[in-house]
Design a protein around this motif. Structure first.
Motif, PDB file in Angstrom:
ATOM      1  N   VAL A  58     -24.201  53.841 -12.305  1.00 32.01           N
ATOM      2  CA  VAL A  58     -23.968  52.558 -12.969  1.00 32.01           C
ATOM      3  C   VAL A  58     -25.329  52.011 -13.380  1.00 32.01           C
ATOM      4  O   VAL A  58     -26.223  51.866 -12.545  1.00 32.01           O
ATOM      5  CB  VAL A  58     -23.248  51.555 -12.049  1.00 32.01           C
ATOM      6  N   HIS A  59     -25.476  51.711 -14.665  1.00 29.78           N
ATOM      7  CA  HIS A  59     -26.772  51.224 -15.126  1.00 29.78           C
ATOM      8  C   HIS A  59     -26.786  49.707 -15.246  1.00 29.78           C
ATOM      9  O   HIS A  59     -25.741  49.054 -15.290  1.00 29.78           O
ATOM     10  CB  HIS A  59     -27.176  51.889 -16.448  1.00 29.78           C
ATOM     11  N   ASP A  60     -27.974  49.182 -15.280  1.00 24.04           N
ATOM     12  CA  ASP A  60     -28.183  47.734 -15.326  1.00 24.04           C
ATOM     13  C   ASP A  60     -28.004  47.260 -16.765  1.00 24.04           C
ATOM     14  O   ASP A  60     -28.928  47.336 -17.576  1.00 24.04           O
ATOM     15  CB  ASP A  60     -29.594  47.404 -14.825  1.00 24.04           C
ATOM     16  N   SER A  61     -26.810  46.797 -17.103  1.00 23.00           N
ATOM     17  CA  SER A  61     -26.516  46.329 -18.457  1.00 23.00           C
ATOM     18  C   SER A  61     -26.947  44.871 -18.578  1.00 23.00           C
ATOM     19  O   SER A  61     -26.410  44.001 -17.900  1.00 23.00           O
ATOM     20  CB  SER A  61     -25.018  46.448 -18.754  1.00 23.00           C
ATOM     21  N   TYR A  62     -27.920  44.635 -19.451  1.00 25.18           N
ATOM     22  CA  TYR A  62     -28.448  43.284 -19.585  1.00 25.18           C
ATOM     23  C   TYR A  62     -27.353  42.297 -19.974  1.00 25.18           C
ATOM     24  O   TYR A  62     -26.578  42.529 -20.893  1.00 25.18           O
ATOM     25  CB  TYR A  62     -29.555  43.257 -20.625  1.00 25.18           C
ATOM     26  N   PHE A  63     -27.326  41.200 -19.235  1.00 24.18           N
ATOM     27  CA  PHE A  63     -26.457  40.054 -19.510  1.00 24.18           C
ATOM     28  C   PHE A  63     -24.980  40.399 -19.366  1.00 24.18           C
ATOM     29  O   PHE A  63     -24.119  39.707 -19.904  1.00 24.18           O
ATOM     30  CB  PHE A  63     -26.752  39.471 -20.896  1.00 24.18           C
ATOM     31  N   GLU A  64     -24.687  41.491 -18.640  1.00 22.06           N
ATOM     32  CA  GLU A  64     -23.297  41.747 -18.278  1.00 22.06           C
ATOM     33  C   GLU A  64     -23.157  41.443 -16.786  1.00 22.06           C
ATOM     34  O   GLU A  64     -23.526  40.367 -16.344  1.00 22.06           O
ATOM     35  CB  GLU A  64     -22.922  43.187 -18.636  1.00 22.06           C
ATOM     36  N   ARG A  65     -22.664  42.364 -16.008  1.00 15.06           N
ATOM     37  CA  ARG A  65     -22.484  42.110 -14.577  1.00 15.06           C
ATOM     38  C   ARG A  65     -23.487  42.902 -13.748  1.00 15.06           C
ATOM     39  O   ARG A  65     -24.158  43.803 -14.258  1.00 15.06           O
ATOM     40  CB  ARG A  65     -21.046  42.447 -14.163  1.00 15.06           C
ATOM     41  N   ASP A  66     -23.553  42.579 -12.481  1.00 19.20           N
ATOM     42  CA  ASP A  66     -24.521  43.194 -11.583  1.00 19.20           C
ATOM     43  C   ASP A  66     -24.053  44.581 -11.155  1.00 19.20           C
ATOM     44  O   ASP A  66     -22.970  44.722 -10.565  1.00 19.20           O
ATOM     45  CB  ASP A  66     -24.705  42.298 -10.354  1.00 19.20           C
ATOM     46  N   PRO A  67     -24.828  45.630 -11.432  1.00 15.22           N
ATOM     47  CA  PRO A  67     -24.382  46.988 -11.088  1.00 15.22           C
ATOM     48  C   PRO A  67     -24.293  47.243  -9.589  1.00 15.22           C
ATOM     49  O   PRO A  67     -23.487  48.055  -9.143  1.00 15.22           O
ATOM     50  CB  PRO A  67     -25.453  47.880 -11.734  1.00 15.22           C
ATOM     51  N   ILE A  68     -25.111  46.556  -8.798  1.00 15.42           N
ATOM     52  CA  ILE A  68     -25.106  46.780  -7.355  1.00 15.42           C
ATOM     53  C   ILE A  68     -23.778  46.361  -6.744  1.00 15.42           C
ATOM     54  O   ILE A  68     -23.286  46.972  -5.796  1.00 15.42           O
ATOM     55  CB  ILE A  68     -26.273  46.030  -6.686  1.00 15.42           C
ATOM     56  N   THR A  69     -23.182  45.323  -7.297  1.00 13.49           N
ATOM     57  CA  THR A  69     -21.875  44.886  -6.801  1.00 13.49           C
ATOM     58  C   THR A  69     -20.836  45.981  -7.020  1.00 13.49           C
ATOM     59  O   THR A  69     -20.016  46.276  -6.137  1.00 13.49           O
ATOM     60  CB  THR A  69     -21.445  43.595  -7.511  1.00 13.49           C
ATOM     61  N   TYR A  70     -20.855  46.593  -8.202  1.00  9.24           N
ATOM     62  CA  TYR A  70     -19.925  47.692  -8.483  1.00  9.24           C
ATOM     63  C   TYR A  70     -20.173  48.864  -7.547  1.00  9.24           C
ATOM     64  O   TYR A  70     -19.234  49.463  -7.013  1.00  9.24           O
ATOM     65  CB  TYR A  70     -20.080  48.138  -9.938  1.00  9.24           C
ATOM     66  N   LEU A  71     -21.445  49.222  -7.346  1.00  7.23           N
ATOM     67  CA  LEU A  71     -21.763  50.340  -6.467  1.00  7.23           C
ATOM     68  C   LEU A  71     -21.364  50.053  -5.019  1.00  7.23           C
ATOM     69  O   LEU A  71     -20.919  50.956  -4.305  1.00  7.23           O
ATOM     70  CB  LEU A  71     -23.260  50.647  -6.544  1.00  7.23           C
ATOM     71  N   SER A  72     -21.497  48.810  -4.596  1.00  6.25           N
ATOM     72  CA  SER A  72     -21.087  48.442  -3.238  1.00  6.25           C
ATOM     73  C   SER A  72     -19.583  48.633  -3.058  1.00  6.25           C
ATOM     74  O   SER A  72     -19.125  49.148  -2.035  1.00  6.25           O
ATOM     75  CB  SER A  72     -21.476  46.991  -2.937  1.00  6.25           C
ATOM     76  N   ALA A  73     -18.826  48.206  -4.072  1.00  8.04           N
ATOM     77  CA  ALA A  73     -17.371  48.382  -3.999  1.00  8.04           C
ATOM     78  C   ALA A  73     -17.010  49.864  -3.968  1.00  8.04           C
ATOM     79  O   ALA A  73     -16.124  50.289  -3.212  1.00  8.04           O
ATOM     80  CB  ALA A  73     -16.705  47.691  -5.192  1.00  8.04           C
ATOM     81  N   ILE A  81     -18.555  61.211  -2.840  1.00  8.45           N
ATOM     82  CA  ILE A  81     -19.207  61.251  -4.142  1.00  8.45           C
ATOM     83  C   ILE A  81     -20.535  60.497  -4.120  1.00  8.45           C
ATOM     84  O   ILE A  81     -20.679  59.472  -3.461  1.00  8.45           O
ATOM     85  CB  ILE A  81     -18.271  60.676  -5.230  1.00  8.45           C
ATOM     86  N   GLY A  82     -21.533  61.042  -4.834  1.00 10.32           N
ATOM     87  CA  GLY A  82     -22.825  60.384  -4.919  1.00 10.32           C
ATOM     88  C   GLY A  82     -22.766  59.130  -5.781  1.00 10.32           C
ATOM     89  O   GLY A  82     -21.958  59.032  -6.711  1.00 10.32           O
ATOM     90  N   LEU A  83     -23.637  58.163  -5.493  1.00  8.43           N
ATOM     91  CA  LEU A  83     -23.679  56.896  -6.219  1.00  8.43           C
ATOM     92  C   LEU A  83     -25.100  56.647  -6.696  1.00  8.43           C
ATOM     93  O   LEU A  83     -26.036  56.606  -5.896  1.00  8.43           O
ATOM     94  CB  LEU A  83     -23.209  55.752  -5.321  1.00  8.43           C
ATOM     95  N   GLY A  84     -25.253  56.498  -8.008  1.00 10.40           N
ATOM     96  CA  GLY A  84     -26.577  56.311  -8.582  1.00 10.40           C
ATOM     97  C   GLY A  84     -26.760  54.926  -9.180  1.00 10.40           C
ATOM     98  O   GLY A  84     -25.893  54.448  -9.916  1.00 10.40           O
ATOM     99  N   ALA A  85     -27.869  54.284  -8.858  1.00 12.71           N
ATOM    100  CA  ALA A  85     -28.243  52.990  -9.436  1.00 12.71           C
ATOM    101  C   ALA A  85     -29.324  53.258 -10.468  1.00 12.71           C
ATOM    102  O   ALA A  85     -30.469  53.507 -10.115  1.00 12.71           O
ATOM    103  CB  ALA A  85     -28.759  52.040  -8.353  1.00 12.71           C
ATOM    104  N   GLY A  86     -28.948  53.228 -11.707  1.00 12.15           N
ATOM    105  CA  GLY A  86     -29.980  53.543 -12.684  1.00 12.15           C
ATOM    106  C   GLY A  86     -29.527  53.288 -14.119  1.00 12.15           C
ATOM    107  O   GLY A  86     -28.388  53.531 -14.483  1.00 12.15           O
TER     108      GLY A  86
END
Length: 462
Positions: A58-73, A81-86
């Motif tokens: 999940v990438h950091d989309s400017y002015f959309e939502r926080d990707p870390i929240t999605y990855l936490s869920a 499955i692997g989870l990538g923050a990038g």
């Protein structure tokens, strides 16, 4: 699995849920944007895990939502499955905050977390009034600081105060990837990163050159080629045929935006004159999206975006793999259920085409490797006709005809009651009113699309 259907938070114990996950012939993942219902995206993550995919990024989309929240869920609802923050960047997220965040994610999904760091986009940072300096030095320094904190060592950033001491538990090993395309970043990747993450809309020739540069830098620093893992976002758009998908892409505002912001070096590496991009960007800035779409040739879209059927996309992903991309990350341009399902099918087809382990449920039986060659005429006639019929229905909008039929019918009823009905004139008036109504609906649709008021993702775009 618990009765509620949720997956318990992973621990160091045996992965009982992961034991049920299918094994694919080679690694493949998907990329998602931080947009839409978090529950929907989490359900897609579970589906990807069931199919045996390697990872979700999940990438950091400017002015959309926080990707870390999605990855936490996702971390809460998956087991393997692997989870990538990038890519995250050290400007909008301080390295200390990044270290803290990744440590918490690693607690939810032990040994499944990966971090990619990039430089951020100058325009977006300027919109947030964030200073933009030597990005390569900043990213390099951030990698060192994050790794130091993860090792539990104190970090001194200000000589006027005592060093900060990490209060969080050291995580398991979290690989750090570089996600930036300029040459100094490629050299940095070869020097100290665990992997390279290619950005969305990267052409195959460009990736080949970047892959070679990273390996050259790695060799210079005494590292083996196997020390660096290569991944990349591959933007995908699916339809019943390659041409239908290309036509649809030219009407999608996000695609026009992505093409209009390509750098000169990206255009040149793909074999295109940057002047073409400038013309498209001019039309885009003027909000003349119809003109911008007309300026985009099929060859330009093919260079940067994977358009076509599931088989087309799987074949294109295979080409990137042969160029050195260890794990292609297929990402839907339109993050809607049908497109995400197609991405999953393409991912499974790509991963199993050499082994025949799994056949996607919504595509033809898995072909042999030579069958992955692109067939430009591929597509079902019936599906195309049905799609056009739905498109006509949406544009014409028959549900609104009462506004034109009812007044004429009332007038006809009055004339009939007075004995003055003239049937040919009544039918002509009725057809004329319907024709004017249909014409108005069509013109309104064309105006909205050309001026970017509507973002077309429905069948009417064909």
């Amino acid at each position: 699995m618990v009765a509620s259907g949720r997956i318990p938070i992973a621990t160091g114990a045996a992965l009982e849920y992961g034991d049920l996950v299918a094994e694919l012939g080679r690694r493949v993942g998907i990329g998602l944007a931080a947009r839409g219902d978090v529950r929907d995206v989490t359900a897609w993550a579970r589906r990807a895990e069931d199919l045996g995919l390697d990872s979700i990024w999940v990438h950091d989309s400017y002015f959309e939502r926080d990707p870390i929240t999605y990855l936490s869920a996702m971390a809460m609802e998956t087991r393997r499955i692997g989870l990538g923050a990038g890519a995250l960047n050290p400007y909008t997220r301080h390295p200390v905050v990044v270290a803290m965040t990744m440590s918490a994610l690693d607690d939810l999904a032990p040994r499944r977390i990966t971090l990619a760091l990039g430089s951020g986009l100058p325009l977006r940072l300027s919109q947030m009034a964030i200073p933009y300096d030597d990005t390569v030095a900043r990213v390099s320094e951030s990698i060192d600081q994050i790794r130091r904190l993860w090792s539990g060592q104190p970090l001194k950033l200000n000589d006027k105060v005592p060093p900060l001491q990490p209060m969080f538990q050291p995580p398991h090993r979290i690989p750090i990837y570089i996600a930036a395309y300029r040459t100094p970043f490629l050299d940095l990747c070869g020097e100290k990163a665990d992997g390279y993450l290619a950005r969305p809309a990267e052409s195959l020739p460009a990736f080949q050159k970047m892959h070679a540069r990273v390996l050259e830098s790695a060799a210079t620093h005494g590292r083996a080629a196997g020390d660096i893992d290569f991944r990349g976002y591959l933007l995908c758009l699916f339809d019943s045929s390659r041409q239908e998908a290309l036509n649809r892409a030219k009407r999608e505002p996000f695609v026009i935006y992505m093409i209009s912001v390509l750098s000169d070096i990206s255009m040149k590496r793909a074999g295109f004159d940057p002047a073409l991009r400038s013309q498209i960007a001019t039309a885009w800035r003027a909000e003349d999206y119809h003109r911008a779409g007309e300026l985009i040739p099929d060859e330009l879209l093919d260079a940067f975006i994977l358009c076509g059927t599931v088989h087309h996309v799987a074949a294109r992903a295979n080409a990137y793999h042969e160029a050195g991309m260890d794990v292609p990350l297929l990402q839907p341009i339109l993050q809607e259920t049908a497109q995400v399902e197609a991405v999953l099918d393409a991912a499974v087809l790509y991963a199993t085409v050499r082994t025949g382990v799994i056949t996607p449920t919504r595509v033809a039986p898995v072909p042999t490797a030579p069958d992955l060659a692109l067939h430009r005429g591929e597509g079902r006639v019936g599906a195309g006709i049905a799609r056009r019929a739905r498109g006509v229905w949406e544009v014409v909008r028959p549900f609104s005809f009462t506004a034109s039929v009812l007044p004429v019918s009332v007038g006809g009823a009055i004339a009939l009651s007075q004995g003055r009905m003239h049937w040919p004139l009544f039918i002509a008036a009725l057809l004329g009113a319907l024709g004017l109504h249909i014409g108005t609906n069509v013109i309104n649709e064309i105006y909205d699309v050309r001026h970017g008021i509507d973002s077309i993702t429905s069948p009417r775009m064909s």
